[in-house]
Design an enzyme around this catalytic site. Structure first.
Site, PDB file in Angstrom:
ATOM      1  N   HIS A 128     138.027 121.155 -52.518  1.00 41.38           N
ATOM      2  CA  HIS A 128     138.170 120.796 -51.105  1.00 41.38           C
ATOM      3  C   HIS A 128     139.610 120.966 -50.642  1.00 41.38           C
ATOM      4  O   HIS A 128     140.547 120.875 -51.430  1.00 41.38           O
ATOM      5  CB  HIS A 128     137.718 119.353 -50.852  1.00 41.38           C
ATOM      6  CG  HIS A 128     138.368 118.326 -51.741  1.00 41.38           C
ATOM      7  ND1 HIS A 128     137.967 118.119 -53.041  1.00 41.38           N
ATOM      8  CD2 HIS A 128     139.397 117.483 -51.533  1.00 41.38           C
ATOM      9  CE1 HIS A 128     138.721 117.169 -53.584  1.00 41.38           C
ATOM     10  NE2 HIS A 128     139.601 116.770 -52.698  1.00 41.38           N
ATOM     11  N   HIS A 171     142.298 119.245 -47.859  1.00 41.16           N
ATOM     12  CA  HIS A 171     142.603 118.140 -46.949  1.00 41.16           C
ATOM     13  C   HIS A 171     143.350 118.725 -45.750  1.00 41.16           C
ATOM     14  O   HIS A 171     144.384 119.384 -45.940  1.00 41.16           O
ATOM     15  CB  HIS A 171     143.542 117.129 -47.597  1.00 41.16           C
ATOM     16  CG  HIS A 171     143.034 116.465 -48.834  1.00 41.16           C
ATOM     17  ND1 HIS A 171     142.688 115.126 -48.864  1.00 41.16           N
ATOM     18  CD2 HIS A 171     142.836 116.923 -50.097  1.00 41.16           C
ATOM     19  CE1 HIS A 171     142.308 114.797 -50.099  1.00 41.16           C
ATOM     20  NE2 HIS A 171     142.388 115.870 -50.866  1.00 41.16           N
TER      21      HIS A 171
HETATM   22  P1  5GP Z   1     141.192 114.413 -54.050  1.00 42.20           P
HETATM   23  O1  5GP Z   1     142.113 113.350 -54.611  1.00 42.20           O
HETATM   24  O2  5GP Z   1     140.043 114.720 -54.986  1.00 42.20           O
HETATM   25  O3  5GP Z   1     141.936 115.633 -53.610  1.00 42.20           O
HETATM   26  O4  5GP Z   1     140.612 113.809 -52.721  1.00 42.20           O
HETATM   27  C1  5GP Z   1     139.390 113.165 -52.625  1.00 42.20           C
HETATM   28  C2  5GP Z   1     139.321 112.538 -51.255  1.00 42.20           C
HETATM   29  O5  5GP Z   1     137.992 112.122 -51.026  1.00 42.20           O
HETATM   30  C3  5GP Z   1     140.210 111.273 -51.097  1.00 42.20           C
HETATM   31  O6  5GP Z   1     141.148 111.471 -50.042  1.00 42.20           O
HETATM   32  C4  5GP Z   1     139.216 110.169 -50.775  1.00 42.20           C
HETATM   33  O7  5GP Z   1     139.700 109.246 -49.822  1.00 42.20           O
HETATM   34  C5  5GP Z   1     137.998 110.930 -50.270  1.00 42.20           C
HETATM   35  N1  5GP Z   1     136.725 110.268 -50.507  1.00 42.20           N
HETATM   36  C6  5GP Z   1     136.341 109.641 -51.651  1.00 42.20           C
HETATM   37  N2  5GP Z   1     135.094 109.162 -51.513  1.00 42.20           N
HETATM   38  C7  5GP Z   1     134.695 109.484 -50.258  1.00 42.20           C
HETATM   39  C8  5GP Z   1     133.479 109.248 -49.529  1.00 42.20           C
HETATM   40  O8  5GP Z   1     132.515 108.660 -50.004  1.00 42.20           O
HETATM   41  N3  5GP Z   1     133.433 109.732 -48.255  1.00 42.20           N
HETATM   42  C9  5GP Z   1     134.482 110.385 -47.678  1.00 42.20           C
HETATM   43  N4  5GP Z   1     134.325 110.788 -46.416  1.00 42.20           N
HETATM   44  N5  5GP Z   1     135.631 110.631 -48.345  1.00 42.20           N
HETATM   45  C10 5GP Z   1     135.729 110.187 -49.617  1.00 42.20           C
END
Ligand code: 5GP
Ligand code: ZN
Length: 114
Positions: free
Chosen positions: A100, A102
Site C-alpha cells: 500500500h 500512504h
Molecule cells: P503500514 O505500517 O503497514 O505501512 O501501515 C498500515 C496502516 O494501516 C497504518 O497506518 C494503520 O493505521 C492502518 N490500519 C490498520 N488497521 C486498519 C483498519 O482496520 N482500517 C483502516 N482503514 N486502516 C487500518
C-alpha cells in the site's frame, strides 16, 4: 490470504471509508491518521510487499500511483503538495503485509522523517 485485513476490506467484510475505487485499486481513509489527510491506496490483488511483485504487476503499480495522484488532485493538493509513502518490510515500518501507499497531507511535513 483470507486473514489479510486489506483483502477483507476489498471484499467489504471489514468497513472502511472508501475514497476511490476502480476495478484494480481501492483507496480508503487510514483508521489512525497521522495528518488531516491520510489515505491508503491498495491494489485489489494481494501483493504482500514490493518484493512479492510478479512479472506483469508493473502496470498495476502504475495504476496505484496514478490513483493516488488523481485523489491528491481532487483534494486540492496540486499546489500544497503531499507525501506518498510505502513502508516495505518490518524494518521499513510495514505492519500490514498487503502492499500500500500512504497519501499524507494537510499539515507541514518535515523531511527527513523521524
Ligand atoms: P503500514 O505500517 O503497514 O505501512 O501501515 C498500515 C496502516 O494501516 C497504518 O497506518 C494503520 O493505521 C492502518 N490500519 C490498520 N488497521 C486498519 C483498519 O482496520 N482500517 C483502516 N482503514 N486502516 C487500518
Ligand atoms: Zn491482502
Amino acid at each position: 490470504m483470507e486473514e489479510c485485513l486489506f483483502c477483507r476490506i476489498v471484499r467489504k467484510e471489514v468497513p472502511a471509508t472508501i475514497v476511490y475505487e476502480d476495478d484494480a485499486i481501492l483507496a480508503f481513509k487510514d483508521i489512525n491518521p497521522v495528518a488531516p489527510i491520510h489515505i491508503l491506496f491498495i491494489p485489489k490483488k494481494h501483493i504482500s510487499t514490493f518484493f512479492a511483485m510478479e512479472p506483469g504487476d508493473e502496470a498495476l503499480i502504475g495504476k496505484l500511483h496514478r490513483a493516488a495522484v488523481q485523489v491528491a488532485q481532487e483534494l486540492g493538493l496540486t499546489e500544497k503538495g503531499f507525501r506518498l509513502v510505502a513502508n516495505c518490510q518490518r524494518g521499513g515500518g510495514q505492519l500490514i503485509f498487503h502492499l500500500h501507499y500512504h497519501l499524507i497531507a494537510g499539515r507541514p511535513l518535515l523531511w527527513p522523517p523521524g
